[in-house]
Design a protein around this motif. Structure first.
Motif, PDB file in Angstrom:
ATOM      1  N   HIS A  87      32.447 -63.736 -46.013  1.00  0.00           N
ATOM      2  CA  HIS A  87      32.921 -62.357 -45.955  1.00  0.00           C
ATOM      3  C   HIS A  87      34.321 -62.221 -45.359  1.00  0.00           C
ATOM      4  CE1 HIS A  87      28.609 -60.530 -46.256  1.00  0.00           C
ATOM      5  NE2 HIS A  87      29.016 -61.101 -47.374  1.00  0.00           N
ATOM      6  N   SER A  88      34.776 -63.233 -44.645  1.00  0.00           N
ATOM      7  CA  SER A  88      36.111 -63.177 -44.041  1.00  0.00           C
ATOM      8  C   SER A  88      37.109 -64.109 -44.724  1.00  0.00           C
ATOM      9  CB  SER A  88      36.035 -63.516 -42.555  1.00  0.00           C
ATOM     10  OG  SER A  88      35.613 -64.855 -42.369  1.00  0.00           O
ATOM     11  N   ALA A 134      42.963 -62.682 -41.721  1.00  0.00           N
ATOM     12  CA  ALA A 134      41.523 -62.878 -41.537  1.00  0.00           C
ATOM     13  C   ALA A 134      41.243 -63.627 -40.232  1.00  0.00           C
ATOM     14  CB  ALA A 134      40.931 -63.623 -42.724  1.00  0.00           C
ATOM     15  N   TRP A 194      41.723 -61.208 -37.418  1.00  0.00           N
ATOM     16  CA  TRP A 194      40.632 -60.236 -37.383  1.00  0.00           C
ATOM     17  C   TRP A 194      39.407 -60.844 -36.701  1.00  0.00           C
ATOM     18  CZ3 TRP A 194      35.648 -59.301 -38.606  1.00  0.00           C
ATOM     19  CH2 TRP A 194      35.233 -57.974 -38.701  1.00  0.00           C
ATOM     20  N   MET A 249      32.516 -54.486 -35.561  1.00  0.00           N
ATOM     21  CA  MET A 249      33.228 -55.453 -36.409  1.00  0.00           C
ATOM     22  C   MET A 249      32.292 -56.593 -36.815  1.00  0.00           C
ATOM     23  SD  MET A 249      36.816 -55.533 -34.283  1.00  0.00           S
ATOM     24  CE  MET A 249      37.738 -56.652 -35.356  1.00  0.00           C
ATOM     25  N   VAL A 308      31.317 -57.629 -40.758  1.00  0.00           N
ATOM     26  CA  VAL A 308      31.575 -58.915 -41.414  1.00  0.00           C
ATOM     27  C   VAL A 308      30.274 -59.627 -41.791  1.00  0.00           C
ATOM     28  CG1 VAL A 308      31.758 -60.403 -39.369  1.00  0.00           C
ATOM     29  CG2 VAL A 308      33.135 -60.908 -41.408  1.00  0.00           C
ATOM     30  N   LEU A 329      35.213 -58.427 -46.014  1.00  0.00           N
ATOM     31  CA  LEU A 329      36.257 -57.610 -45.410  1.00  0.00           C
ATOM     32  C   LEU A 329      37.249 -57.169 -46.473  1.00  0.00           C
ATOM     33  CD1 LEU A 329      36.987 -59.732 -42.217  1.00  0.00           C
ATOM     34  CD2 LEU A 329      35.563 -57.680 -42.408  1.00  0.00           C
ATOM     35  N   ASP A 382      40.063 -53.018 -43.832  1.00  0.00           N
ATOM     36  CA  ASP A 382      39.414 -53.535 -42.620  1.00  0.00           C
ATOM     37  C   ASP A 382      40.394 -54.388 -41.822  1.00  0.00           C
ATOM     38  OD1 ASP A 382      36.924 -52.415 -43.328  1.00  0.00           O
ATOM     39  OD2 ASP A 382      36.365 -54.226 -44.450  1.00  0.00           O
ATOM     40  N   LEU A 383      41.087 -55.275 -42.524  1.00  0.00           N
ATOM     41  CA  LEU A 383      42.022 -56.175 -41.856  1.00  0.00           C
ATOM     42  C   LEU A 383      43.184 -55.407 -41.237  1.00  0.00           C
ATOM     43  CD1 LEU A 383      42.101 -59.057 -44.485  1.00  0.00           C
ATOM     44  CD2 LEU A 383      40.860 -59.013 -42.315  1.00  0.00           C
ATOM     45  N   SER A 420      41.963 -53.163 -37.903  1.00  0.00           N
ATOM     46  CA  SER A 420      41.177 -53.748 -36.823  1.00  0.00           C
ATOM     47  C   SER A 420      41.889 -53.790 -35.480  1.00  0.00           C
ATOM     48  CB  SER A 420      40.699 -55.140 -37.196  1.00  0.00           C
ATOM     49  OG  SER A 420      41.777 -56.036 -37.227  1.00  0.00           O
TER      50      SER A 420
END
Length: 135
Positions: free
Chosen positions: A48-49, A75, A78, A100, A104, A109, A113-114, A117
């Motif tokens: 997811h990241s 990423a 984050w 957060m 994730v 993401l 989102d990035l 954050s």
């Protein structure tokens, strides 16, 4: 162009994504809280990241785990911000870190989102605290 399910410009094909890995140390309880018992949530967080996370347990009195993150810079930042916030002593930051973490774990993401954050200044200050005080 996609070949056998692998994108031609996937993040892991770009050498710069492996430059300057981010490293932090976490105690066993923190590591299990974030990545799950026996690291059951680790793969999902990586997917997811768009990162690769290596966990190395160190034989120290405090039983710390070395967490190394490689991948696209945004990423990596984050994830490190999320990890730092989850263990914060300040309720606001800890709650934001938990939010957060759940994000994730649940979904990939997005750029939004990035972007939302943390600020670069907060990130740099956090790194300095990690280096100077070993947070």
């Amino acid at each position: 162009m996609e070949m056998d399910g692998v994108k031609e410009n996937a993040w892991w094909t770009l050498p710069e994504n492996f430059d300057s890995p981010l490293v932090t140390f976490r105690d066993e309880a923190q590591e299990e809280h974030i990545f799950g018992i026996e690291d059951l949530r680790l793969r999902r967080i990586e997917l997811h990241s768009n990162t690769l996370i290596q966990l190395e347990r160190w034989f120290t009195a405090s039983g710390q785990t070395r967490v190394t993150v490689v991948g696209p810079l945004r990423a990596k930042r984050w994830l490190m911000d999320m990890i730092r916030r989850v263990r914060s002593q300040q309720a606001y930051h800890q709650a934001r870190g938990e939010k957060m973490l759940h994000l994730v774990q649940k979904q990939p993401l997005t750029n939004a989102d990035l972007d939302s954050s943390f600020s670069t200044l907060a990130y740099i200050c956090g790194l300095i605290l990690d280096i100077v005080f070993g947070f």
